[in-house]
Structures are given as structure tokens and as C-alpha cells.
Design an enzyme around this catalytic site. Sequence first.
Site, PDB file in Angstrom:
ATOM      1  N   ASP A   1      -7.426  -6.055  -5.339  1.00 46.28           N
ATOM      2  CA  ASP A   1      -6.340  -5.592  -6.754  1.00 46.28           C
ATOM      3  C   ASP A   1      -7.012  -5.284  -7.954  1.00 46.28           C
ATOM      4  O   ASP A   1      -6.341  -4.782  -8.761  1.00 46.28           O
ATOM      5  CB  ASP A   1      -5.307  -4.556  -5.937  1.00 46.28           C
ATOM      6  CG  ASP A   1      -5.268  -3.779  -5.525  1.00 46.28           C
ATOM      7  OD1 ASP A   1      -6.216  -3.120  -4.967  1.00 46.28           O
ATOM      8  OD2 ASP A   1      -3.529  -2.990  -4.515  1.00 46.28           O
TER       9      ASP A   1
ATOM     10  N   GLU B   1      -9.896   1.689   3.799  1.00 49.52           N
ATOM     11  CA  GLU B   1     -10.525   1.845   2.856  1.00 49.52           C
ATOM     12  C   GLU B   1     -10.171  -0.284   2.404  1.00 49.52           C
ATOM     13  O   GLU B   1     -10.720  -0.736   2.047  1.00 49.52           O
ATOM     14  CB  GLU B   1      -9.507   2.250   1.522  1.00 49.52           C
ATOM     15  CG  GLU B   1      -9.830   1.539   0.421  1.00 49.52           C
ATOM     16  CD  GLU B   1      -8.108   2.068  -0.574  1.00 49.52           C
ATOM     17  OE1 GLU B   1      -8.405   2.329  -2.206  1.00 49.52           O
ATOM     18  OE2 GLU B   1      -7.647   2.738  -0.552  1.00 49.52           O
ATOM     19  N   HIS B   2      -8.950  -0.331   2.823  1.00 49.55           N
ATOM     20  CA  HIS B   2      -8.424  -1.882   2.564  1.00 49.55           C
ATOM     21  C   HIS B   2      -7.990  -3.262   4.505  1.00 49.55           C
ATOM     22  O   HIS B   2      -7.781  -2.205   4.869  1.00 49.55           O
ATOM     23  CB  HIS B   2      -7.422  -2.218   1.779  1.00 49.55           C
ATOM     24  CG  HIS B   2      -7.313  -1.617   0.473  1.00 49.55           C
ATOM     25  ND1 HIS B   2      -7.120  -0.415   0.530  1.00 49.55           N
ATOM     26  CD2 HIS B   2      -7.631  -2.281  -0.764  1.00 49.55           C
ATOM     27  CE1 HIS B   2      -7.622  -0.447  -0.838  1.00 49.55           C
ATOM     28  NE2 HIS B   2      -7.727  -1.236  -2.064  1.00 49.55           N
TER      29      HIS B   2
ATOM     30  N   HIS C   1       2.352   3.108  -3.423  1.00 52.21           N
ATOM     31  CA  HIS C   1       1.224   3.396  -3.941  1.00 52.21           C
ATOM     32  C   HIS C   1       1.850   5.230  -4.529  1.00 52.21           C
ATOM     33  O   HIS C   1       1.554   5.574  -4.861  1.00 52.21           O
ATOM     34  CB  HIS C   1      -0.701   3.835  -3.645  1.00 52.21           C
ATOM     35  CG  HIS C   1      -1.214   2.609  -3.928  1.00 52.21           C
ATOM     36  ND1 HIS C   1      -1.529   2.268  -5.554  1.00 52.21           N
ATOM     37  CD2 HIS C   1      -1.465   1.298  -2.940  1.00 52.21           C
ATOM     38  CE1 HIS C   1      -2.071   1.360  -6.138  1.00 52.21           C
ATOM     39  NE2 HIS C   1      -2.818   1.216  -3.996  1.00 52.21           N
TER      40      HIS C   1
ATOM     41  N   GLN D   1       1.028  -1.006  -0.407  1.00 60.19           N
ATOM     42  CA  GLN D   1      -0.580   0.221   0.103  1.00 60.19           C
ATOM     43  C   GLN D   1       0.777   1.458  -0.313  1.00 60.19           C
ATOM     44  O   GLN D   1       0.639   2.558  -0.448  1.00 60.19           O
ATOM     45  CB  GLN D   1      -1.201  -0.376   1.174  1.00 60.19           C
ATOM     46  CG  GLN D   1      -2.322   1.310   1.198  1.00 60.19           C
ATOM     47  CD  GLN D   1      -2.644   0.597  -0.507  1.00 60.19           C
ATOM     48  OE1 GLN D   1      -3.261  -0.957  -0.099  1.00 60.19           O
ATOM     49  NE2 GLN D   1      -3.544   1.132  -0.701  1.00 60.19           N
TER      50      GLN D   1
ATOM     51  N   HIS E   1     -53.650  18.213  -3.444  1.00 63.35           N
ATOM     52  CA  HIS E   1     -52.799  16.601  -3.782  1.00 63.35           C
ATOM     53  C   HIS E   1     -53.543  16.431  -3.258  1.00 63.35           C
ATOM     54  O   HIS E   1     -54.173  15.083  -3.797  1.00 63.35           O
ATOM     55  CB  HIS E   1     -51.749  16.668  -2.019  1.00 63.35           C
ATOM     56  CG  HIS E   1     -50.263  16.897  -2.741  1.00 63.35           C
ATOM     57  ND1 HIS E   1     -49.506  18.006  -3.336  1.00 63.35           N
ATOM     58  CD2 HIS E   1     -49.237  16.046  -2.950  1.00 63.35           C
ATOM     59  CE1 HIS E   1     -48.719  17.903  -3.183  1.00 63.35           C
ATOM     60  NE2 HIS E   1     -47.864  16.172  -3.489  1.00 63.35           N
TER      61      HIS E   1
END
Length: 426
Positions: free
Chosen positions: A356, A322-323, A258, A255, A415
Amino acid sequence: MQIIKYPSREEWASILARPVFDSTSLFDTVQKILDDIRHRGDTALKEYTKKFDRVEINDLLVAEAEYSEAEKLVPDNLKQAIEMARRNIWKFHSEQQHEYKEIETSPGVFCWQKAIPIEKVGLYIPGGTAPLFSTVLMLAIPANIAGCKEIILCTPPNKEGKIHPAILYAAKAAGVHKVFKAGGTQAIGAMAYGTETIPKVYKIFGPGNQYVTAAKQLVSLKETAIDMPAGPSEVEVLADETANPAFVAADMLSQAEHGVDSQSILITVDEGLVDKVLEQIDIQVEKLPRKEMTKKSLENSKIIVVKTLEEAVEMTNEYAPEHLIISTRYYMGVAENIVNAGSVFLGNYTPESAGDYASGTNHTLPTNGYAKAYSGVNLDSFIRKVTFQQISQQGLVNLSNAITIMAENEELTAHSNAVKIRIERD
């Protein structure tokens, strides 16, 4: 790497803070580019491509010959890997289709839902430090399964005015209809407003840098929908004494590579694991081609030691990663208590890398704690659900008293009249 042992609950907020760049500071700059694209279309788009990508583009649309050229440049083993990933992603997402039954909510009153694809979607694929052809698969395949009529893709060209061959190959394999040589803010503007060449879409998907993030936020206010708020990528490993230190280190590094603003976190109940993981990180990082960037990212990363698995789970749900990789003895039981995470990976042999690329799940996921409210990209991301209803004469009679009383108490007489006129006429 920060090491934090047995923090108090009061310290959690500061410990779990992310190294997030505030994209709102870019809004003025980004808005000017968006406005220019809106008013001058392709001309402005080409000018910004020359300015930011340092290449002059005459034809924004990728020609058929370029796909053929790209196919020849992609190695056979990569083609085979892309095909395996394509099949698994297709299989997982195709199972997300549902049949919607007609429900009789009361006698004579029938209601149902119909799933209708978003007709025009735009996919953005960055061209920065890595060619993210895997993201092409993650976005285009569910768009195809959903039945979107127009799937376009924008990605920045290289200095020769070409798109990375693996991106073009993946686009063809995943069923993208058109690929355009456009990146950054200007590409988001082109898809949001439409130009002479690039069609306007109804929803934009895909990751990007802080400028792309700001552009997506701005166009979503008026012009087009977006997939989700985006931020730097992140992983958390939740581990006990059964975790393999080398595996944990590898997951954290995968990770961290990245980008410099990515974050890797280890939360563990085993204090003895800390030094073992640090040792493995030192060994493994030196072998990485992107080691300088990865080392910079590790400055944002943390190892947190807590007393119990219950506390580890509670902290995880607060962080909403996220993960999330759960490397514990009874990982299924731990997973039952996870409520905030983008995607969860269970056991020592389920690396985040699998999601991924090739296991079949989607890797376009909520970051920056948005997993508390957002799902990752899935088939529903490309679908609108429209409700239908059909009411018989007697069914309306059965509902009429409730409708008219509620409408009149809200002081919405018209209505009420819309019901009364039908009842009284008969």
C-alpha cells in the site's frame, strides 16, 4: 464476522459474494451532473463544489504559494517516508520499461512495436475519510516514467478551500504538473470533457466512491479511457497452522478500516486458527481510531475453513482477491498455483500495508473479481503500443498470394487490389 466450515463446492458462489453497491442505479443522477459540466464548464463545477463540498472556490488551480505552504505543514518524518516510498515505486516501475526489437516475420517484411506515452492523463484522489497521498505516488510516478506530457490531478477541497498538505507535497514530489480543487462526479466530468480551467485528458485514473465509479464508467463509454472498473477494497489471507494469529488479524483489520463496504476474508486449512484470529481481532479493533467503521466492515468479512491447501487455492482463484496474503509453510509453492489476484504478499512478514505504501509495487488494483481479467496499474497503463511495419518490394511479392486469396474470400476486393496494383505496376 461469518464463520464457515468445510463448505461444498455448490456453496462457493454465495459464500464468496461481495457486498457491492450497484453503481448503475446512480447513472441518471450522475449523467445529469456530467452533462451540466460538459455544457457549463467551470461555472457548473464551482456550483457543485459549493453544493457537495460546502465551500466556495474562486480559483480551481492550486497556486504555487499553496505548495510552499503545504511543504511547511508536512512533518519531516512524513517527508522522509514519502521519499522512501517514491524511490521504491520509481525503481520498481522503471524496470518495467522494455526495448522492442524489429522482427523480420518473412523475407523483406519487418514489423516492430513502439511504446508511446498517453499524452494527457488525469488522476483522481478522493478526499473522503482519509487523505490518500500514497495514491498520488502510485499514479503520478509511473505516469512520469512513461513520459506523459500532461499529468493533472483533481481532489476535493476541505471546508477552508484547501487541499490536504500531504497530497500537495506528494503531488510535487511525484511530478504532477497541475492540481485542481475539484472532487466527485464533477471532477471526473471536468477531466473527461475539459472546462475553461481544467484540460481534457485521454485517460482517467484513481479510486473514489460509488458516484465517482459511476461517473468513470459513463465517461469511458464515449469520452475518455479509465484505468479499470473499481469497487470496495478487499483482502484475503490464505493460511495454515504456521500463520501468526495476531498478524492475520492485523491484516484483516487493515483492510476493514478502509470503509464499511470493504471485505476481509480468511481461508484456512487449520480450524484451530479460527478462534485465535477472532480473539486477536477483538483485542486489536478496540485500539483503532476508526473502530466503529471497522466493526461495520467486519460484518461483511468471513473466515472459511477448508480441508486442503489445494481446495484453498481453488477457492482463492475463484474469489480473485484484490490483495492476497499467503501465510503458509511453503508459501512459494502455493503462490505458483495462484492465477487470479491483484497483488500477492508472501510469508508472515509481508503485510499488505507494505504494498500500500512503500515496497514499490502499485496499490491501484482490480477489485470485485476483476483480477481474473485486469492487471493492477503499472507502467503499461500509461503507454500505448503502436505497431510499425516496412515491406520491401520483394517482401510484398512474397506475401501477395496469401493476402489476395484471403481478401477475395472475405469479399473485400479493394483490399486485394491494393496489393495487385503494386505487383502489376512493377
